[in-house]
Design a protein around this motif. Structure first.
Motif, PDB file in Angstrom:
ATOM      1  N   PHE A 129      -8.684 -10.395  11.747  1.00 15.69           N
ATOM      2  CA  PHE A 129      -7.366  -9.991  11.256  1.00 15.69           C
ATOM      3  C   PHE A 129      -6.512 -11.165  10.774  1.00 15.69           C
ATOM      4  CE2 PHE A 129      -2.843  -9.232  12.072  1.00 15.69           C
ATOM      5  CZ  PHE A 129      -2.622  -8.144  11.250  1.00 15.69           C
ATOM      6  N   ASP A 130      -6.332 -12.196  11.594  1.00 16.18           N
ATOM      7  CA  ASP A 130      -5.352 -13.241  11.289  1.00 16.18           C
ATOM      8  C   ASP A 130      -5.667 -13.966   9.985  1.00 16.18           C
ATOM      9  OD1 ASP A 130      -4.358 -12.432  13.667  1.00 16.18           O
ATOM     10  OD2 ASP A 130      -4.722 -14.282  14.762  1.00 16.18           O
ATOM     11  N   LEU A 131      -6.900 -14.457   9.854  1.00 10.66           N
ATOM     12  CA  LEU A 131      -7.263 -15.186   8.642  1.00 10.66           C
ATOM     13  C   LEU A 131      -7.135 -14.299   7.408  1.00 10.66           C
ATOM     14  CD1 LEU A 131     -10.377 -17.184   9.893  1.00 10.66           C
ATOM     15  CD2 LEU A 131      -8.150 -18.116   9.297  1.00 10.66           C
ATOM     16  N   TRP A 132      -7.585 -13.068   7.544  1.00  9.64           N
ATOM     17  CA  TRP A 132      -7.522 -12.139   6.411  1.00  9.64           C
ATOM     18  C   TRP A 132      -6.082 -11.793   6.059  1.00  9.64           C
ATOM     19  CZ3 TRP A 132      -5.480  -7.189   6.442  1.00  9.64           C
ATOM     20  CH2 TRP A 132      -5.701  -6.448   5.278  1.00  9.64           C
ATOM     21  N   VAL A 138       3.471 -10.244  13.356  1.00  7.74           N
ATOM     22  CA  VAL A 138       3.542 -10.603  14.776  1.00  7.74           C
ATOM     23  C   VAL A 138       2.434  -9.843  15.489  1.00  7.74           C
ATOM     24  CG1 VAL A 138       4.906 -10.577  16.886  1.00  7.74           C
ATOM     25  CG2 VAL A 138       6.030 -11.015  14.695  1.00  7.74           C
ATOM     26  N   ARG A 139       1.552 -10.596  16.144  1.00  2.38           N
ATOM     27  CA  ARG A 139       0.427  -9.963  16.857  1.00  2.38           C
ATOM     28  C   ARG A 139       0.411 -10.418  18.305  1.00  2.38           C
ATOM     29  NH1 ARG A 139      -4.737 -11.118  18.408  1.00  2.38           N
ATOM     30  NH2 ARG A 139      -4.800 -13.153  17.389  1.00  2.38           N
ATOM     31  N   TYR A 140       0.213  -9.466  19.198  1.00  2.05           N
ATOM     32  CA  TYR A 140       0.016  -9.756  20.617  1.00  2.05           C
ATOM     33  C   TYR A 140      -1.237  -9.003  21.059  1.00  2.05           C
ATOM     34  CZ  TYR A 140       1.057 -10.842  25.463  1.00  2.05           C
ATOM     35  OH  TYR A 140       0.991 -11.330  26.745  1.00  2.05           O
ATOM     36  N   ALA A 141      -2.325  -9.762  21.260  1.00  2.00           N
ATOM     37  CA  ALA A 141      -3.629  -9.161  21.580  1.00  2.00           C
ATOM     38  C   ALA A 141      -4.006  -8.196  20.454  1.00  2.00           C
ATOM     39  CB  ALA A 141      -3.608  -8.493  22.944  1.00  2.00           C
ATOM     40  N   ASP A 142      -4.285  -6.916  20.790  1.00  3.16           N
ATOM     41  CA  ASP A 142      -4.704  -5.975  19.754  1.00  3.16           C
ATOM     42  C   ASP A 142      -3.558  -5.127  19.229  1.00  3.16           C
ATOM     43  OD1 ASP A 142      -4.441  -4.769  22.205  1.00  3.16           O
ATOM     44  OD2 ASP A 142      -6.001  -3.270  21.874  1.00  3.16           O
ATOM     45  N   ASP A 143      -2.323  -5.450  19.606  1.00  6.71           N
ATOM     46  CA  ASP A 143      -1.141  -4.778  19.065  1.00  6.71           C
ATOM     47  C   ASP A 143      -0.462  -5.702  18.056  1.00  6.71           C
ATOM     48  OD1 ASP A 143      -1.630  -2.689  20.795  1.00  6.71           O
ATOM     49  OD2 ASP A 143      -0.271  -3.451  22.350  1.00  6.71           O
ATOM     50  N   PHE A 144      -0.094  -5.171  16.911  1.00 10.44           N
ATOM     51  CA  PHE A 144       0.559  -6.012  15.921  1.00 10.44           C
ATOM     52  C   PHE A 144       1.557  -5.190  15.116  1.00 10.44           C
ATOM     53  CE2 PHE A 144      -3.568  -4.663  14.292  1.00 10.44           C
ATOM     54  CZ  PHE A 144      -3.246  -4.064  13.086  1.00 10.44           C
ATOM     55  N   ILE A 145       2.583  -5.905  14.641  1.00 12.84           N
ATOM     56  CA  ILE A 145       3.622  -5.332  13.785  1.00 12.84           C
ATOM     57  C   ILE A 145       3.630  -6.141  12.488  1.00 12.84           C
ATOM     58  CG2 ILE A 145       6.077  -4.886  13.505  1.00 12.84           C
ATOM     59  CD1 ILE A 145       4.867  -3.101  15.563  1.00 12.84           C
ATOM     60  N   VAL A 146       3.639  -5.445  11.350  1.00 18.26           N
ATOM     61  CA  VAL A 146       3.679  -6.098  10.047  1.00 18.26           C
ATOM     62  C   VAL A 146       4.862  -5.520   9.277  1.00 18.26           C
ATOM     63  CG1 VAL A 146       2.385  -6.743   7.990  1.00 18.26           C
ATOM     64  CG2 VAL A 146       1.158  -6.236  10.105  1.00 18.26           C
ATOM     65  N   GLY A 147       5.761  -6.411   8.842  1.00 21.53           N
ATOM     66  CA  GLY A 147       6.925  -5.984   8.073  1.00 21.53           C
ATOM     67  C   GLY A 147       6.791  -6.361   6.602  1.00 21.53           C
ATOM     68  N   PHE A 148       7.317  -5.512   5.712  1.00 19.83           N
ATOM     69  CA  PHE A 148       7.172  -5.724   4.272  1.00 19.83           C
ATOM     70  C   PHE A 148       8.522  -5.534   3.585  1.00 19.83           C
ATOM     71  CE2 PHE A 148       3.231  -4.070   5.971  1.00 19.83           C
ATOM     72  CZ  PHE A 148       2.266  -4.900   5.419  1.00 19.83           C
ATOM     73  N   GLN A 149       8.683  -6.252   2.509  1.00 19.75           N
ATOM     74  CA  GLN A 149       9.877  -6.083   1.682  1.00 19.75           C
ATOM     75  C   GLN A 149       9.743  -4.863   0.781  1.00 19.75           C
ATOM     76  OE1 GLN A 149      10.805  -9.516  -0.671  1.00 19.75           O
ATOM     77  NE2 GLN A 149      12.550  -8.556  -1.706  1.00 19.75           N
ATOM     78  N   HIS A 150       8.517  -4.638   0.261  1.00 16.23           N
ATOM     79  CA  HIS A 150       8.292  -3.533  -0.662  1.00 16.23           C
ATOM     80  C   HIS A 150       7.315  -2.534  -0.051  1.00 16.23           C
ATOM     81  CE1 HIS A 150      10.382  -5.949  -3.553  1.00 16.23           C
ATOM     82  NE2 HIS A 150       9.455  -6.899  -3.524  1.00 16.23           N
ATOM     83  N   ARG A 151       7.576  -1.272  -0.295  1.00 19.91           N
ATOM     84  CA  ARG A 151       6.707  -0.224   0.239  1.00 19.91           C
ATOM     85  C   ARG A 151       5.321  -0.283  -0.397  1.00 19.91           C
ATOM     86  NH1 ARG A 151       8.197   6.133   1.259  1.00 19.91           N
ATOM     87  NH2 ARG A 151       6.105   6.734   2.032  1.00 19.91           N
ATOM     88  N   GLU A 152       5.249  -0.662  -1.672  1.00 19.72           N
ATOM     89  CA  GLU A 152       3.941  -0.742  -2.323  1.00 19.72           C
ATOM     90  C   GLU A 152       3.038  -1.742  -1.606  1.00 19.72           C
ATOM     91  OE1 GLU A 152       6.814  -1.055  -3.757  1.00 19.72           O
ATOM     92  OE2 GLU A 152       6.993   0.838  -4.879  1.00 19.72           O
ATOM     93  N   ASP A 153       3.605  -2.876  -1.205  1.00 25.76           N
ATOM     94  CA  ASP A 153       2.822  -3.861  -0.449  1.00 25.76           C
ATOM     95  C   ASP A 153       2.337  -3.275   0.871  1.00 25.76           C
ATOM     96  OD1 ASP A 153       3.148  -5.716  -2.416  1.00 25.76           O
ATOM     97  OD2 ASP A 153       4.721  -6.849  -1.406  1.00 25.76           O
ATOM     98  N   ALA A 154       3.197  -2.538   1.540  1.00 27.24           N
ATOM     99  CA  ALA A 154       2.828  -1.957   2.833  1.00 27.24           C
ATOM    100  C   ALA A 154       1.682  -0.964   2.691  1.00 27.24           C
ATOM    101  CB  ALA A 154       4.048  -1.275   3.462  1.00 27.24           C
ATOM    102  N   GLU A 155       1.720  -0.137   1.678  1.00 27.15           N
ATOM    103  CA  GLU A 155       0.662   0.858   1.501  1.00 27.15           C
ATOM    104  C   GLU A 155      -0.650   0.197   1.117  1.00 27.15           C
ATOM    105  OE1 GLU A 155       2.366   3.462  -1.343  1.00 27.15           O
ATOM    106  OE2 GLU A 155       3.547   4.616   0.132  1.00 27.15           O
ATOM    107  N   ARG A 156      -0.597  -0.814   0.245  1.00 29.90           N
ATOM    108  CA  ARG A 156      -1.835  -1.510  -0.124  1.00 29.90           C
ATOM    109  C   ARG A 156      -2.409  -2.286   1.059  1.00 29.90           C
ATOM    110  NH1 ARG A 156      -1.444  -5.431  -3.256  1.00 29.90           N
ATOM    111  NH2 ARG A 156       0.829  -5.642  -3.475  1.00 29.90           N
TER     112      ARG A 156
END
Length: 537
Positions: free
Chosen positions: A319-322, A338-356
């Motif tokens: 996950f991290d390198l990718w 932000v990742r803690y073990a197998d739980d992670f949160i990813v924030g995006f500025q644009h919704r298109e980035d989040a979906e891709r």
């Protein structure tokens, strides 16, 4: 008075200065191997080159020295001690592992071919001392107290077996603990000797991979904890251009970890076949449940000391390198991870980035036999402008998400500024109260002072984790319901009826009241990073 280093000499022998190193037989400024000093060692004493005044110049029998010149001894201070490890190396790390960490930091592609010699009797003893005194015993039934009898001889024997290759890993004992959703989480309790050796090898792995891990990885790393991850997440949501949040969780990660791929990942940095064989022994040891042995074809037993570092290595490559590469090459806006073990949160500025990103993440995890939990993976609108944007569209308030025991909410200060409000997760309080209720039922007839000591420990431990700014109301609720459960348990001690609230209020005075123990996320986050800058990635 000037003095030069000299070889040790007998009394009366003329003082002859040591040949300079640059002019020695090795040339090139190199010194012989026997003259090299290890970390924490000082140079030899400095012997004076100037003779004493009025020493034996003409008649040594008639002229006595009027003033003697003393030699200078070893430098004072901590030069005889061990080198202090860096913060990233973890507490109590030996100088040898510090050098491994430095080499791993300087040469990111170096493969370490000699590592097992760092597993010393001293490291095994240190790992033994770090075990919990009341930890559950493995299949061998040996406890920490029992193993402590004749500890030095046992550790020497264990050290010899590890280095001879005679050490054999024992199967783990399968136990289950309830989860918040009602399911059972399987744990593998290792034997005591396996815990000791796994802890020592884990410190060796930590010395290498701490140089490789990214800053947004916080799980089971020295100098980092869950509150560091929570601080980084809150600060990132407040300072970066984040409008969408992907809340994701890997499904049954510890049960689907591919052994073959894990060993390939470890071989990138570890060339010592003896260490790799040790890890393979633990992965292939299997588990015993109801007297029956079963093999671990995939995964790593949760609860084993070696599982967290192995999980971090696996997710670093998966996950991290990718994710870091995807953020730098394909994202069109800001991305927060932000990742803690197998739980992670990813924030995006644009919704298109989040979906891709979400679609690409599913494909990436599938390559390694992993997947996302459908019921816990969702994309929500969250951030500084989420409330305003949703209000303009006529939608309701922004949704919330859970991370590391806290529910994160889009809040607003009195001045109208955005901040991340964190309150105790909805399922966390009932789960803890049920555990307290079951424990009080078992110790119903114990003296009241003994019950008070137990409840005080529970409350203080609860506060230490959940006493963050903005969460006082939830902690008040926890204290209230805990006192109510205690009153019910005391009322069942006899048939005289319920304990009056007047008496209960007197008893409850000894239960600590809530108070905020953690600073605001930005204060602690900035204090832990140089120059007060926010390296939120």
């Amino acid at each position: 008075m000037h003095a030069r280093k000299l070889h040790a000499r007998e009394p009366g022998e003329p003082a002859v200065a040591r040949r300079p190193i640059n002019g020695g037989p090795l040339g090139g400024g190199l010194r012989p191997k026997q003259e090299m000093h290890d970390n924490g060692q000082s140079d030899s004493p400095v012997v004076p080159a100037k003779p004493a005044n009025k020493a034996a110049g003409g008649n040594a029998h008639t002229h006595a020295a009027a003033e003697s010149v003393e030699e200078r001894g070893l430098a004072k201070g901590n030069t005889a001690g061990h080198a202090r490890p860096g913060r990233g190396a973890g507490p109590g790390v030996s100088p040898g592992l510090c050098r491994v960490r430095e080499a791993a930091s300087e040469r990111r592609t170096q493969q370490f071919t000699a590592l097992l010699h760092h597993v010393t009797p001293e490291l095994l003893a240190e790992t033994y001392r770090g075990l919990k005194p009341r930890a559950a015993a493995g299949v061998d039934g040996v406890t920490k107290a029992a193993y402590g009898e004749g500890l030095e001889a046992k550790l020497q024997d264990l050290h010899g077996r590890v280095h001879r290759g005679a050490y054999r890993a024992q199967p783990s004992r399968r136990v289950y603990i309830p989860k918040a959703d009602g399911r059972q989480r399987p744990l593998g309790v290792a034997s005591l000797e396996d815990k000791i050796v796994q802890g020592a090898v884990a410190k060796v792995l930590c010395a290498i991979y701490e140089a490789d891990f990214y800053g947004f990885s916080y799980g089971f790393r020295p100098g980092k904890g869950p509150h560091d991850a929570l601080d980084a997440l809150a600060v990132g949501l407040q300072r970066k251009k984040v409008n969408w949040v992907l809340d994701a969780d890997v499904a049954d990660f510890f049960n689907h970890l591919d052994h073959g791929k894990l060993m390939e990942m470890l071989e990138h940095r570890i060339g010592d076949r003896r260490v790799l064989r040790l890890i393979q022994k633990w992965l292939k040891a299997g588990v015993i449940e109801d007297g029956n042995w079963s093999e671990w074809k995939a995964g790593s037993p949760q609860g084993a000391t070696i599982s967290p570092p192995l999980a971090n290595v696996y997710l670093h490559y998966v996950f991290d390198l990718w994710a870091e590469q995807w953020r730098g090459r394909q994202a069109s806006g800001d991305v927060l991870i932000v990742r803690y073990a197998d739980d992670f949160i990813v924030g995006f500025q644009h919704r298109e980035d989040a979906e891709r990103f979400r679609a690409a993440l599913v494909e990436r995890l599938a390559e390694y036999g992993l997947g996302l939990k459908a019921e816990k993976t969702r994309l929500i609108e969250f951030g500084r402008f989420a409330a305003r944007n949703r209000e303009e569209r006529g939608a309701r308030k922004p949704e919330t998400f859970d991370f590391l025991g806290f529910t994160h909410i889009c809040g607003q200060t009195r001045n109208g500024k955005f901040y991340v409000k964190r309150i105790t997760k909805k399922q966390a309080m009932p789960k803890k109260l049920r555990a307290v209720k079951d424990r009080l039922r078992r110790m119903m007839h114990a003296p009241v002072p003994e019950q008070w000591v137990y409840l005080r420990q529970v409350v203080e431990g609860y506060y230490r984790y959940f006493a963050v700014p903005g969460n006082r109301s939830a902690m008040n609720d926890f204290r209230h319901w805990l006192i109510a459960i205690w009153r019910k348990a005391l009322s069942r001690r006899s048939q005289r009826g319920n304990v009056p609230w007047a008496r209960m209020e007197r008893l409850a005075r000894r239960i600590p009241t809530p108070r905020i123990l953690h600073p605001y996320p930005s204060e602690r986050f900035d204090a832990k990073h140089t120059r007060g800058r926010s390296p939120v990635r």
